[in-house]
Design a protein around this motif. Structure first.
Motif, mmCIF file in Angstrom:
data_model
loop_
_atom_site.group_PDB
_atom_site.id
_atom_site.type_symbol
_atom_site.label_atom_id
_atom_site.label_comp_id
_atom_site.label_asym_id
_atom_site.label_seq_id
_atom_site.Cartn_x
_atom_site.Cartn_y
_atom_site.Cartn_z
ATOM 1 N N GLY A 82 33.768 37.439 53.220
ATOM 2 C CA GLY A 82 33.265 38.039 54.451
ATOM 3 C C GLY A 82 34.363 38.229 55.486
ATOM 4 O O GLY A 82 34.452 39.281 56.131
ATOM 5 N N LEU A 83 35.226 37.221 55.642
ATOM 6 C CA LEU A 83 36.328 37.346 56.592
ATOM 7 C C LEU A 83 37.321 38.411 56.151
ATOM 8 O O LEU A 83 37.866 39.148 56.984
ATOM 9 C CB LEU A 83 37.026 35.996 56.762
ATOM 10 N N ALA A 84 37.544 38.513 54.832
ATOM 11 C CA ALA A 84 38.441 39.561 54.334
ATOM 12 C C ALA A 84 37.878 40.945 54.630
ATOM 13 O O ALA A 84 38.603 41.847 55.071
ATOM 14 C CB ALA A 84 38.659 39.374 52.829
ATOM 15 N N LEU A 85 36.587 41.135 54.404
ATOM 16 C CA LEU A 85 35.950 42.422 54.703
ATOM 17 C C LEU A 85 36.065 42.755 56.194
ATOM 18 O O LEU A 85 36.393 43.891 56.564
ATOM 19 C CB LEU A 85 34.489 42.392 54.267
ATOM 20 N N LYS A 86 35.809 41.770 57.044
ATOM 21 C CA LYS A 86 35.912 42.011 58.488
ATOM 22 C C LYS A 86 37.347 42.329 58.882
ATOM 23 O O LYS A 86 37.602 43.234 59.688
ATOM 24 C CB LYS A 86 35.399 40.789 59.252
ATOM 25 N N ASN A 87 38.304 41.597 58.313
ATOM 26 C CA ASN A 87 39.712 41.845 58.648
ATOM 27 C C ASN A 87 40.157 43.246 58.251
ATOM 28 O O ASN A 87 41.026 43.837 58.896
ATOM 29 C CB ASN A 87 40.611 40.818 57.957
ATOM 30 N N GLN A 88 39.532 43.772 57.176
ATOM 31 C CA GLN A 88 39.911 45.113 56.703
ATOM 32 C C GLN A 88 39.015 46.203 57.289
ATOM 33 O O GLN A 88 39.109 47.351 56.897
ATOM 34 C CB GLN A 88 39.890 45.156 55.175
ATOM 35 N N ASN B 135 46.944 42.535 56.001
ATOM 36 C CA ASN B 135 46.438 43.899 55.837
ATOM 37 C C ASN B 135 46.803 44.491 54.472
ATOM 38 O O ASN B 135 47.105 45.672 54.358
ATOM 39 C CB ASN B 135 46.959 44.802 56.962
ATOM 40 N N ARG B 136 46.738 43.646 53.429
ATOM 41 C CA ARG B 136 47.082 44.115 52.080
ATOM 42 C C ARG B 136 45.889 44.050 51.123
ATOM 43 O O ARG B 136 46.058 44.262 49.919
ATOM 44 C CB ARG B 136 48.227 43.261 51.510
ATOM 45 N N ALA B 137 44.685 43.756 51.628
ATOM 46 C CA ALA B 137 43.506 43.666 50.745
ATOM 47 C C ALA B 137 42.864 45.041 50.628
ATOM 48 O O ALA B 137 42.485 45.645 51.634
ATOM 49 C CB ALA B 137 42.507 42.648 51.279
ATOM 50 N N ASN B 138 42.738 45.531 49.411
ATOM 51 C CA ASN B 138 42.119 46.833 49.170
ATOM 52 C C ASN B 138 40.632 46.756 49.502
ATOM 53 O O ASN B 138 39.891 45.966 48.903
ATOM 54 C CB ASN B 138 42.334 47.239 47.712
ATOM 55 N N LEU B 139 40.174 47.582 50.447
ATOM 56 C CA LEU B 139 38.785 47.515 50.908
ATOM 57 C C LEU B 139 37.813 47.859 49.795
ATOM 58 O O LEU B 139 36.743 47.252 49.675
ATOM 59 C CB LEU B 139 38.595 48.445 52.104
ATOM 60 N N GLY B 140 38.164 48.815 48.946
ATOM 61 C CA GLY B 140 37.293 49.162 47.826
ATOM 62 C C GLY B 140 37.091 47.999 46.875
ATOM 63 O O GLY B 140 35.973 47.750 46.396
ATOM 64 N N HIS B 141 38.159 47.262 46.606
ATOM 65 C CA HIS B 141 38.053 46.102 45.710
ATOM 66 C C HIS B 141 37.220 44.993 46.354
ATOM 67 O O HIS B 141 36.442 44.317 45.669
ATOM 68 C CB HIS B 141 39.440 45.591 45.348
ATOM 69 N N LEU B 142 37.378 44.806 47.661
ATOM 70 C CA LEU B 142 36.573 43.799 48.359
ATOM 71 C C LEU B 142 35.088 44.160 48.308
ATOM 72 O O LEU B 142 34.238 43.296 48.042
ATOM 73 C CB LEU B 142 37.022 43.676 49.816
#
Length: 500
Positions: A190-196, A162-169
């Motif tokens: 895609g998985l990072a976006l879904k996780n966030q 839970n450390r990925a910045n959604l805006g940057h993704l």
């Protein structure tokens, strides 16, 4: 020669072979250290049996993982990223995310990962994802793809905690997705976006990744991938996430066909296959039956999941027949391994290598007979038909010789020797040698080979033990495209005689 027969009613990816090759791999760059340690994360008694290993090896798990952590820490640069061979090597962005993925997996399984070590790499991944400034990147035929690949992978790894910045993704998806030459970065993204929490854009990125699929062979993308590696990792990611089951089934069939067509595999490909096989492992309520006849012996098999048996040469000679007694298809794999009776024939597939020998005073010599105590200067010339940034040369020594280790203070240095009045060190100036190892039984070097530019390597060996020995051929390969390789001429027999 020995053989291993595997039977299953599901598609198999030869997981035993992948694990065995990874655990026995003898070299230790950043990627190889991480890939070779990954199977130990999943080592328990049940899995060790499935991997074809003795469950007693479980007591080696902690020691082997601690050794891997220690080596990885030695390869971490001041930035928090990692170098390929040590912390002075240029930073490897995609592999930095790969190491972080491994470390988080280790931590999730209850293993102790040094907090400062992990903190630094996580913060480096946050910088990758944000990318407020350009980084010095490794060679790629498609630099925009490489940049997307490591940033998307960084985002995926960060999203696990839970450390990925959604805006940057979202910015990466909107502005960089068109550069993808493989579906893998978009699956990561895609998985990072879904996780966030952004399920809409995450689903769109995954769909686009599936449409692109594996990269086309030929281009060097710089992310250590291949059509087989990327396909296997996409299967692993989607199966772990329990999404897109139907595409995964089709991709797995394609992957198996790719695997059966390959003679050589990189450690990156083997670990991807291992992870895919693990992710596809699910409880199977549909047992299968078969009759396996080995010579005169009949084995009645009633199984749920895979069945494996090791076979000796006399059992193979006696003949093997298999009768499937279930309604569903049964998949069999027969893997053969052994040692050749004759030296391998010379091979030149995109790379060529030539070897010559000189005396300590720089004069050409015939290696057929030398005296104990004599020094031999070995010259290796490598040529490549295309750029190969990750070439690995392995020169096995005849048993009667030992290396003069250039890292030791009192060793005779190469720059003290001249050939045609030119110091050996000068002849190597144009060679991009990134790593050298002087082992008891071999000389190892990693190089960046350039098209149209010969690379020259030299090393010193001393005759120490009288006797007659076979001189092995030189091996050179691209570590991540192992079909690009060269096997040099065998050196024939060497006789070492006592000095008078």
């Amino acid at each position: 020669m020995v053989a291993r027969l595997s039977l299953d009613n599901r598609i198999t990816l030869q997981i035993e072979d992948q694990v065995e090759a990874l655990l026995r791999y003898p070299y230790g760059c950043l990627e190889q250290t991480t890939s070779s340690a990954w199977p130990w994360l999943h080592a328990n008694e049940q899995n060790l049996r499935r991997f074809g290993l003795d469950p007693e090896q479980l007591n080696k798990r902690q020691q082997n993982l601690e050794q891997a952590f220690e080596r990885l820490q030695a390869q971490q640069r001041g930035s928090g990223g990692f170098g390929l061979w040590d912390n002075h090597s240029p930073e490897e962005h995609w592999l930095t995310a790969y190491v972080a993925d491994f470390l988080l997996s280790a931590q999730a399984m209850g293993l102790a990962v040094e907090p400062e070590f992990l903190r630094r790499v996580v913060e480096r991944l946050e910088q990758y994802l944000k990318q407020s400034r350009m980084l010095i990147e490794r060679h790629s035929d498609a630099p925009d793809h490489y940049r997307l690949a490591y940033r998307a992978y960084a985002g995926y790894v960060l999203s696990r905690i839970n450390r990925a910045n959604l805006g940057h993704l979202r910015s990466l998806w909107r502005s960089q997705a068109q550069y993808a030459r493989s579906g893998l970065p978009l699956i990561h993204l895609g998985l990072a976006l879904k996780n966030q929490g952004d399920h809409k854009n995450g689903a769109a990125a995954i769909t686009r990744g599936l449409e692109i699929g594996a990269p086309k062979p030929g281009a060097y993308l710089g992310d250590y991938g291949s059509p087989l590696r990327d396909q296997a990792l996409m299967i692993s990611l989607l199966a772990d996430a329990k999404i897109h089951d139907k595409p995964v089934i089709g991709m797995t069939r394609t992957l198996r066909d790719q695997l059966l067509s390959r003679q050589y595999l990189s450690t990156q490909e083997r670990n991807a296959l291992f992870l895919a096989a693990l992710a596809l492992q699910r409880p199977d309520d549909n047992p299968w039956q078969a009759g396996l006849r080995i010579g005169e012996e009949l084995l009645e098999l009633v199984q749920s999941g895979a069945y494996q048996i090791s076979l000796e040469i006399d059992q193979l000679s006696a003949g093997i027949t298999l009768e499937n007694r279930s309604d569903a298809p049964l998949i069999s794999d027969l893997l053969l391994s052994g040692y050749p009776n004759q030296p391998p024939k010379p091979v030149s597939q995109g790379i060529s290598v030539a070897r010559s020998h000189y005396s300590r005073d720089g004069k050409p010599i015939d290696l057929k007979q030398i005296k104990t105590g004599e020094l031999v200067l070995v010259h290796l010339q490598l040529d490549a038909e295309q750029r190969i940034p990750d070439a690995l040369l392995v020169e096995l020594l005849p048993a009667g010789l030992e290396l003069e280790n250039q890292n030791l203070k009192h060793a005779i240095q190469l720059d003290q020797i001249k050939i045609d009045n030119r110091p050996v060190s000068e002849l190597m100036l144009q060679s991009q040698i990134v790593h050298r190892e002087y082992r008891d039984d071999r000389f190892v070097a990693a190089l960046n080979l350039r098209k149209g530019r010969s690379s020259h390597l030299f090393y010193l060996a001393r005759a120490v033990t009288p006797g007659r020995y076979q001189v092995p051929p030189t091996l050179v390969e691209d570590m991540y495209r192992p079909e690009l390789r060269a096997i040099g001429e065998s050196g024939g027999l060497l006789e070492v005689v006592d000095a008078p």
